[in-house]
Motif scaffolding. Structure first.
Motif, PDB file in Angstrom:
ATOM      1  N   ASP A   1      53.964 -46.880 -26.984  1.00 41.68           N
ATOM      2  CA  ASP A   1      53.619 -46.957 -28.445  1.00 41.68           C
ATOM      3  C   ASP A   1      54.621 -47.141 -29.368  1.00 41.68           C
ATOM      4  O   ASP A   1      54.429 -47.366 -30.616  1.00 41.68           O
TER       5      ASP A   1
ATOM      6  N   LYS B   1      56.155 -44.196 -23.401  1.00 41.00           N
ATOM      7  CA  LYS B   1      56.155 -44.202 -24.787  1.00 41.00           C
ATOM      8  C   LYS B   1      56.290 -45.847 -25.280  1.00 41.00           C
ATOM      9  O   LYS B   1      56.826 -46.151 -26.227  1.00 41.00           O
TER      10      LYS B   1
ATOM     11  N   ALA C   1      51.591 -41.402 -23.415  1.00 34.81           N
ATOM     12  CA  ALA C   1      51.119 -40.131 -23.505  1.00 34.81           C
ATOM     13  C   ALA C   1      50.502 -39.801 -24.859  1.00 34.81           C
ATOM     14  O   ALA C   1      49.473 -39.145 -24.989  1.00 34.81           O
TER      15      ALA C   1
ATOM     16  N   GLY D   1      63.028 -35.634 -21.176  1.00 34.39           N
ATOM     17  CA  GLY D   1      62.679 -36.545 -22.319  1.00 34.39           C
ATOM     18  C   GLY D   1      61.814 -37.627 -22.023  1.00 34.39           C
ATOM     19  O   GLY D   1      61.215 -38.142 -23.099  1.00 34.39           O
TER      20      GLY D   1
ATOM     21  N   SER E   1      51.294 -33.477 -27.759  1.00 34.21           N
ATOM     22  CA  SER E   1      52.095 -32.657 -28.762  1.00 34.21           C
ATOM     23  C   SER E   1      53.616 -33.228 -28.970  1.00 34.21           C
ATOM     24  O   SER E   1      54.196 -33.745 -28.170  1.00 34.21           O
TER      25      SER E   1
ATOM     26  N   GLY F   1      59.095 -38.115 -20.932  1.00 36.55           N
ATOM     27  CA  GLY F   1      57.450 -37.560 -21.202  1.00 36.55           C
ATOM     28  C   GLY F   1      56.600 -37.249 -19.726  1.00 36.55           C
ATOM     29  O   GLY F   1      55.537 -37.639 -20.054  1.00 36.55           O
ATOM     30  N   LYS F   2      57.115 -36.678 -19.029  1.00 36.57           N
ATOM     31  CA  LYS F   2      56.714 -36.192 -17.656  1.00 36.57           C
ATOM     32  C   LYS F   2      55.630 -35.218 -18.098  1.00 36.57           C
ATOM     33  O   LYS F   2      54.450 -35.349 -17.601  1.00 36.57           O
ATOM     34  N   THR F   3      56.105 -34.231 -18.912  1.00 36.46           N
ATOM     35  CA  THR F   3      55.143 -33.081 -19.241  1.00 36.46           C
ATOM     36  C   THR F   3      53.926 -33.751 -19.927  1.00 36.46           C
ATOM     37  O   THR F   3      52.770 -33.205 -20.047  1.00 36.46           O
ATOM     38  N   SER F   4      54.268 -34.453 -20.965  1.00 37.02           N
ATOM     39  CA  SER F   4      53.491 -35.084 -21.837  1.00 37.02           C
ATOM     40  C   SER F   4      52.410 -35.830 -21.134  1.00 37.02           C
ATOM     41  O   SER F   4      51.115 -35.970 -21.218  1.00 37.02           O
TER      42      SER F   4
HETATM   43  P1  GDP Z   1      59.872 -34.610 -20.217  1.00 38.22           P
HETATM   44  O1  GDP Z   1      61.234 -33.880 -20.593  1.00 38.22           O
HETATM   45  O2  GDP Z   1      59.947 -35.792 -19.268  1.00 38.22           O
HETATM   46  O3  GDP Z   1      58.796 -33.779 -19.789  1.00 38.22           O
HETATM   47  O4  GDP Z   1      59.412 -35.077 -21.603  1.00 38.22           O
HETATM   48  P2  GDP Z   1      58.268 -34.547 -22.580  1.00 38.22           P
HETATM   49  O5  GDP Z   1      56.702 -34.708 -22.035  1.00 38.22           O
HETATM   50  O6  GDP Z   1      58.457 -33.053 -23.077  1.00 38.22           O
HETATM   51  O7  GDP Z   1      58.454 -35.404 -23.965  1.00 38.22           O
HETATM   52  C1  GDP Z   1      59.681 -35.540 -24.695  1.00 38.22           C
HETATM   53  C2  GDP Z   1      59.413 -35.872 -26.038  1.00 38.22           C
HETATM   54  O8  GDP Z   1      58.867 -37.047 -26.071  1.00 38.22           O
HETATM   55  C3  GDP Z   1      58.312 -35.069 -26.670  1.00 38.22           C
HETATM   56  O9  GDP Z   1      58.857 -34.663 -28.070  1.00 38.22           O
HETATM   57  C4  GDP Z   1      57.042 -35.847 -26.573  1.00 38.22           C
HETATM   58  O10 GDP Z   1      56.279 -35.560 -27.892  1.00 38.22           O
HETATM   59  C5  GDP Z   1      57.686 -37.175 -26.653  1.00 38.22           C
HETATM   60  N1  GDP Z   1      56.795 -38.286 -26.062  1.00 38.22           N
HETATM   61  C6  GDP Z   1      56.264 -38.162 -24.642  1.00 38.22           C
HETATM   62  N2  GDP Z   1      55.631 -38.931 -24.530  1.00 38.22           N
HETATM   63  C7  GDP Z   1      55.658 -40.014 -25.417  1.00 38.22           C
HETATM   64  C8  GDP Z   1      54.537 -41.135 -25.667  1.00 38.22           C
HETATM   65  O11 GDP Z   1      54.033 -41.670 -24.905  1.00 38.22           O
HETATM   66  N3  GDP Z   1      54.921 -41.629 -26.934  1.00 38.22           N
HETATM   67  C9  GDP Z   1      55.599 -41.053 -28.083  1.00 38.22           C
HETATM   68  N4  GDP Z   1      55.812 -41.677 -29.131  1.00 38.22           N
HETATM   69  N5  GDP Z   1      56.355 -39.727 -27.660  1.00 38.22           N
HETATM   70  C10 GDP Z   1      56.104 -39.403 -26.511  1.00 38.22           C
END
Ligand code: GDP
Ligand code: MG
Length: 183
Positions: free
Chosen positions: A130, A128, A162, A20, A36, A22-25
């Protein structure tokens, strides 16, 4: 041909951090310039490529993403194999994701080394950003973050988003240029 493959400069970076964060993002923003809101939880390991130019040569950057294994806060050596840099991502809106960054750093240092047997360079992404306003919980000063970098051995840190794209390519390319400069 084999020759071409040998001349091609391919670099593997791994992206770690809690689920969660934001790695994938970050990877999607960097390689496809998209964002997304939906939570993708595909289980497994995946990688994404981006071509860059450095010193008139093409550099193929591979960013390795993980999903599903984050809860253990460690990865197998196979995942880390041949990686020469890492992005460690935490969520500035999640204290727990910040509190475990040293566990991730330890795992990286234990499982992968440079060819001179040093730890691979790791950059810290305070993601995150933002979501943060003045009343918010993210209250680390630049000085505190610099101290954490020094103590835990990160080559640097960036406040990233992201969502907006803030400092995403800057972080990845800071890591790349650090590696190119120090090799
Ligand atoms: P991962 O589990 O580390 O790969 O995290 P994801 O990339 O799946 O992101 C988890 C959640 O956080 C998703 O709902 C993304 O849309 C949200 N998210 C990721 N990066 C950001 C960011 O920079 N800003 C905001 N507001 N949300 C983010
Ligand atoms: Mg993910």
């Amino acid at each position: 041909s084999e020759q071409n493959v040998e001349n091609e400069r391919r670099y593997k970076f791994i992206v770690v951090g809690d689920m969660g964060a934001g790695k994938t993002s970050i990877i999607q923003r960097y390689t496809n310039d998209v964002f997304s809101n939906s939570y993708k939880a595909t289980i497994g390991v995946d990688f994404f490529m981006k071509d860059l130019t450095r010193e008139n040569e093409t550099v193929k950057l591979q960013l390795w993403d993980i999903a599903g294994q984050e809860m253990f806060r460690h990865m197998t050596r196979v995942y880390y194999k041949d990686s020469i840099g890492a992005l460690l991502v935490f969520d500035v809106d999640s204290r727990s994701s910040f509190e475990v960054i040293n566990e991730w750093k330890k795992d990286i240092d234990e499982k992968v080394r440079t060819n001179t047997n040093s730890p691979i360079p790791v950059i810290l992404c305070a993601n995150k950003i933002d979501l943060i306003d003045e009343e918010s919980s993210w209250n680390k000063t630049k000085k505190e973050m610099d101290t954490i970098c020094e103590e835990q051995g990160y080559i640097g840190w960036f406040e990233t988003s992201a969502k907006t794209g803030q400092n995403v390519s800057e972080s990845v390319e800071f890591l790349l240029d650090y590696i190119l400069k120090n090799n």
